[in-house]
Design a protein around this motif. Structure first.
Motif, PDB file in Angstrom:
ATOM      1  N   ILE A   1      -4.132 -16.506  12.620  1.00 40.72           N
ATOM      2  CA  ILE A   1      -3.218 -15.142  12.082  1.00 40.72           C
ATOM      3  C   ILE A   1      -4.153 -14.697  12.949  1.00 40.72           C
ATOM      4  O   ILE A   1      -5.803 -15.039  13.165  1.00 40.72           O
ATOM      5  N   ILE A   2      -3.325 -13.588  14.122  1.00 33.90           N
ATOM      6  CA  ILE A   2      -3.908 -12.831  14.868  1.00 33.90           C
ATOM      7  C   ILE A   2      -4.539 -11.957  15.297  1.00 33.90           C
ATOM      8  O   ILE A   2      -4.984 -10.682  16.076  1.00 33.90           O
ATOM      9  N   ASP A   3      -3.590 -11.310  14.280  1.00 37.91           N
ATOM     10  CA  ASP A   3      -3.792  -9.383  13.751  1.00 37.91           C
ATOM     11  C   ASP A   3      -2.359  -9.207  12.670  1.00 37.91           C
ATOM     12  O   ASP A   3      -1.725 -10.258  12.027  1.00 37.91           O
ATOM     13  N   SER A   4      -3.876  -8.464  11.879  1.00 38.33           N
ATOM     14  CA  SER A   4      -2.462  -7.580  10.791  1.00 38.33           C
ATOM     15  C   SER A   4      -3.168  -5.981  10.799  1.00 38.33           C
ATOM     16  O   SER A   4      -4.150  -5.769  10.762  1.00 38.33           O
ATOM     17  N   PHE A   5      -2.319  -5.667   9.852  1.00 41.65           N
ATOM     18  CA  PHE A   5      -2.231  -4.152   9.957  1.00 41.65           C
ATOM     19  C   PHE A   5      -1.141  -3.135   8.873  1.00 41.65           C
ATOM     20  O   PHE A   5      -0.063  -4.113   8.755  1.00 41.65           O
ATOM     21  N   GLN A   6      -1.331  -2.585   8.658  1.00 43.37           N
ATOM     22  CA  GLN A   6      -0.144  -1.245   7.798  1.00 43.37           C
ATOM     23  C   GLN A   6      -0.336  -0.011   8.310  1.00 43.37           C
ATOM     24  O   GLN A   6      -0.533   0.272   9.255  1.00 43.37           O
ATOM     25  N   ARG A   7       1.196   0.463   8.785  1.00 46.53           N
ATOM     26  CA  ARG A   7       1.764   1.323   9.343  1.00 46.53           C
ATOM     27  C   ARG A   7       2.436   2.242   7.272  1.00 46.53           C
ATOM     28  O   ARG A   7       3.067   1.566   7.277  1.00 46.53           O
ATOM     29  N   LEU A   8       1.811   3.893   7.549  1.00 44.60           N
ATOM     30  CA  LEU A   8       2.189   4.181   6.688  1.00 44.60           C
ATOM     31  C   LEU A   8       3.446   5.001   7.174  1.00 44.60           C
ATOM     32  O   LEU A   8       3.491   4.656   8.604  1.00 44.60           O
ATOM     33  N   ILE A   9       4.539   4.792   6.345  1.00 39.51           N
ATOM     34  CA  ILE A   9       6.056   5.677   7.506  1.00 39.51           C
ATOM     35  C   ILE A   9       6.526   6.852   6.367  1.00 39.51           C
ATOM     36  O   ILE A   9       6.186   6.830   4.590  1.00 39.51           O
ATOM     37  N   LYS A  10       7.067   7.588   6.938  1.00 43.93           N
ATOM     38  CA  LYS A  10       7.837   9.204   6.255  1.00 43.93           C
ATOM     39  C   LYS A  10       8.669   8.812   5.921  1.00 43.93           C
ATOM     40  O   LYS A  10       9.905   8.648   6.911  1.00 43.93           O
ATOM     41  N   PRO A  11       9.165   8.838   4.553  1.00 45.93           N
ATOM     42  CA  PRO A  11      10.831   8.526   4.326  1.00 45.93           C
ATOM     43  C   PRO A  11      12.244   9.487   5.074  1.00 45.93           C
ATOM     44  O   PRO A  11      11.162  10.517   5.058  1.00 45.93           O
ATOM     45  N   HIS A  12      12.844   8.957   5.426  1.00 44.81           N
ATOM     46  CA  HIS A  12      14.178  10.141   5.575  1.00 44.81           C
ATOM     47  C   HIS A  12      14.542  10.936   4.759  1.00 44.81           C
ATOM     48  O   HIS A  12      14.335  10.559   3.510  1.00 44.81           O
ATOM     49  N   GLU A  13      14.428  11.853   5.056  1.00 48.13           N
ATOM     50  CA  GLU A  13      14.584  12.986   4.254  1.00 48.13           C
ATOM     51  C   GLU A  13      15.698  12.851   3.460  1.00 48.13           C
ATOM     52  O   GLU A  13      15.670  13.660   2.145  1.00 48.13           O
ATOM     53  N   ASP A  14      16.979  12.237   3.832  1.00 52.51           N
ATOM     54  CA  ASP A  14      17.631  12.095   2.820  1.00 52.51           C
ATOM     55  C   ASP A  14      17.475  11.050   1.415  1.00 52.51           C
ATOM     56  O   ASP A  14      18.079  10.407   0.477  1.00 52.51           O
ATOM     57  N   TYR A  15      16.612  10.058   1.864  1.00 53.88           N
ATOM     58  CA  TYR A  15      15.832   9.642   0.844  1.00 53.88           C
ATOM     59  C   TYR A  15      14.755  10.071   0.001  1.00 53.88           C
ATOM     60  O   TYR A  15      13.387   8.432   0.270  1.00 53.88           O
ATOM     61  N   ALA A  16      13.514  10.642   0.197  1.00 58.35           N
ATOM     62  CA  ALA A  16      12.079  11.426   0.691  1.00 58.35           C
ATOM     63  C   ALA A  16      12.071  11.271  -0.745  1.00 58.35           C
ATOM     64  O   ALA A  16       9.955  11.238  -0.430  1.00 58.35           O
ATOM     65  N   GLU A  17      12.528  11.432  -1.717  1.00 55.93           N
ATOM     66  CA  GLU A  17      12.186  11.352  -3.009  1.00 55.93           C
ATOM     67  C   GLU A  17      10.976  10.195  -3.734  1.00 55.93           C
ATOM     68  O   GLU A  17      11.962   9.048  -3.304  1.00 55.93           O
ATOM     69  N   PHE A  18       9.884  10.617  -4.301  1.00 58.59           N
ATOM     70  CA  PHE A  18       9.268   9.464  -4.670  1.00 58.59           C
ATOM     71  C   PHE A  18       9.248   9.375  -6.048  1.00 58.59           C
ATOM     72  O   PHE A  18       9.009  10.107  -6.703  1.00 58.59           O
ATOM     73  N   ASN A  19       9.865   7.511  -6.520  1.00 55.80           N
ATOM     74  CA  ASN A  19       9.827   8.011  -8.224  1.00 55.80           C
ATOM     75  C   ASN A  19       8.645   7.970  -7.941  1.00 55.80           C
ATOM     76  O   ASN A  19       7.640   6.432  -8.214  1.00 55.80           O
ATOM     77  N   PRO A  20       7.804   7.769  -9.514  1.00 58.99           N
ATOM     78  CA  PRO A  20       6.874   7.332 -10.186  1.00 58.99           C
ATOM     79  C   PRO A  20       6.459   6.331 -10.641  1.00 58.99           C
ATOM     80  O   PRO A  20       5.031   5.956 -10.685  1.00 58.99           O
ATOM     81  N   ARG A  21       7.636   5.357 -10.642  1.00 61.47           N
ATOM     82  CA  ARG A  21       7.375   4.281 -10.947  1.00 61.47           C
ATOM     83  C   ARG A  21       6.770   3.463  -9.344  1.00 61.47           C
ATOM     84  O   ARG A  21       5.919   2.472  -9.543  1.00 61.47           O
ATOM     85  N   ASN A  22       7.396   4.394  -8.024  1.00 61.92           N
ATOM     86  CA  ASN A  22       7.093   3.257  -7.483  1.00 61.92           C
ATOM     87  C   ASN A  22       5.562   3.820  -6.763  1.00 61.92           C
ATOM     88  O   ASN A  22       4.508   2.450  -6.322  1.00 61.92           O
ATOM     89  N   VAL A  23       5.006   5.023  -7.157  1.00 64.15           N
ATOM     90  CA  VAL A  23       4.099   5.379  -6.506  1.00 64.15           C
ATOM     91  C   VAL A  23       2.876   5.117  -8.156  1.00 64.15           C
ATOM     92  O   VAL A  23       1.924   4.008  -7.602  1.00 64.15           O
ATOM     93  N   GLY A  24       2.950   4.340  -9.161  1.00 62.66           N
ATOM     94  CA  GLY A  24       1.995   3.890  -9.053  1.00 62.66           C
ATOM     95  C   GLY A  24       2.458   2.110  -9.233  1.00 62.66           C
ATOM     96  O   GLY A  24       1.072   1.163  -9.362  1.00 62.66           O
ATOM     97  N   ILE A  25       2.797   1.128  -8.207  1.00 59.76           N
ATOM     98  CA  ILE A  25       3.117   0.433  -8.570  1.00 59.76           C
ATOM     99  C   ILE A  25       2.194   0.336  -7.088  1.00 59.76           C
ATOM    100  O   ILE A  25       1.220  -0.630  -6.919  1.00 59.76           O
ATOM    101  N   HIS A  26       2.700   0.976  -6.148  1.00 57.00           N
ATOM    102  CA  HIS A  26       1.865   0.884  -4.320  1.00 57.00           C
ATOM    103  C   HIS A  26       1.014   1.714  -4.424  1.00 57.00           C
ATOM    104  O   HIS A  26      -0.274   1.806  -3.392  1.00 57.00           O
ATOM    105  N   GLY A  27       1.187   3.154  -5.375  1.00 54.31           N
ATOM    106  CA  GLY A  27       0.212   4.223  -4.868  1.00 54.31           C
ATOM    107  C   GLY A  27       0.036   4.842  -3.971  1.00 54.31           C
ATOM    108  O   GLY A  27      -0.651   5.997  -3.661  1.00 54.31           O
ATOM    109  N   ILE A  28       1.306   5.077  -3.430  1.00 52.97           N
ATOM    110  CA  ILE A  28       1.400   6.427  -2.240  1.00 52.97           C
ATOM    111  C   ILE A  28       2.194   7.015  -2.517  1.00 52.97           C
ATOM    112  O   ILE A  28       3.029   7.217  -3.294  1.00 52.97           O
TER     113      ILE A  28
END
Length: 199
Positions: free
Chosen positions: A61-88
């Protein structure tokens, strides 16, 4: 079948259920590959809010990283279930780059490479649908699912989720952190590199 191949052309029809498969099982685990993991804002596969990448060359493994992504405006609603899973949360991504900007650096890494994920059907679907949403070209790559591989290597496990397989192999994992998930996925494949893969 352990190995999938997806050669996306401009006129390819993308289906959410599963990627295309080829019927030539791999004889050895690749030493060069890219592991990927997406987290989504909601149930829509075109709502990624985070991507994790782990790059492997010559079995290291030579590299690893994470990037946060701003969702597309048409799909930008955060479901509480998803937030509860990943915390974003929406607040965490309000100043993040959009998918097309994030993938500008990632797509060249994926193209003509072996793309690995733990549950490739999901991660490949997120990639396909969001590339379509932003009208971005699709890469040509071979794919391998470590979840499918683990079912063959560890048939005795009651389930083959990433956290279960990671625990089996004593791999550190911060589950649903995209970078940690991608890194664990890469380590799973490397840990199984000496396994005999049946036809």
């Amino acid at each position: 079948m352990l190995e999938d191949e997806i050669s996306w052309g401009d006129d390819s029809e993308i289906v959410e259920s599963r990627p295309m498969r080829i019927y030539n099982p791999i004889e050895s685990i690749p030493q060069d590959f890219v592991a990927i993991d997406f987290e989504t804002a909601n149930a829509k596969h075109c709502s990624p809010c985070s991507v994790g990448i782990a790059i492997v060359r010559r079995g290291k493994i030579i590299d690893s990283f994470q990037r946060l992504i701003k969702p597309h405006e048409d799909y930008a609603e955060f479901n509480p279930r998803n937030v509860g899973i990943h915390g974003i949360t929406p607040k965490m991504v309000e100043n993040a780059l959009c998918f097309n900007e994030v993938m500008r650096d990632i797509l060249p890494i994926i193209n003509d490479n072996v793309l690995v994920a733990h549950n490739m059907v999901f991660d490949c679907s997120v990639l396909c649908h969001t590339l379509d949403l932003y009208e971005l070209p699709k890469p040509t790559c071979r794919t391998l699912c470590t979840c499918n591989l683990s079912r063959i290597v560890f048939p005795e496990l009651s389930c083959h989720r990433l956290n279960v397989v990671s625990s089996q192999l004593q791999i550190d994992l911060e589950h649903h952190n995209a970078a940690s998930d991608a890194l664990a996925c890469a380590n799973i494949l490397l840990s199984l590199s000496d396994s005999v893969i049946p036809e």
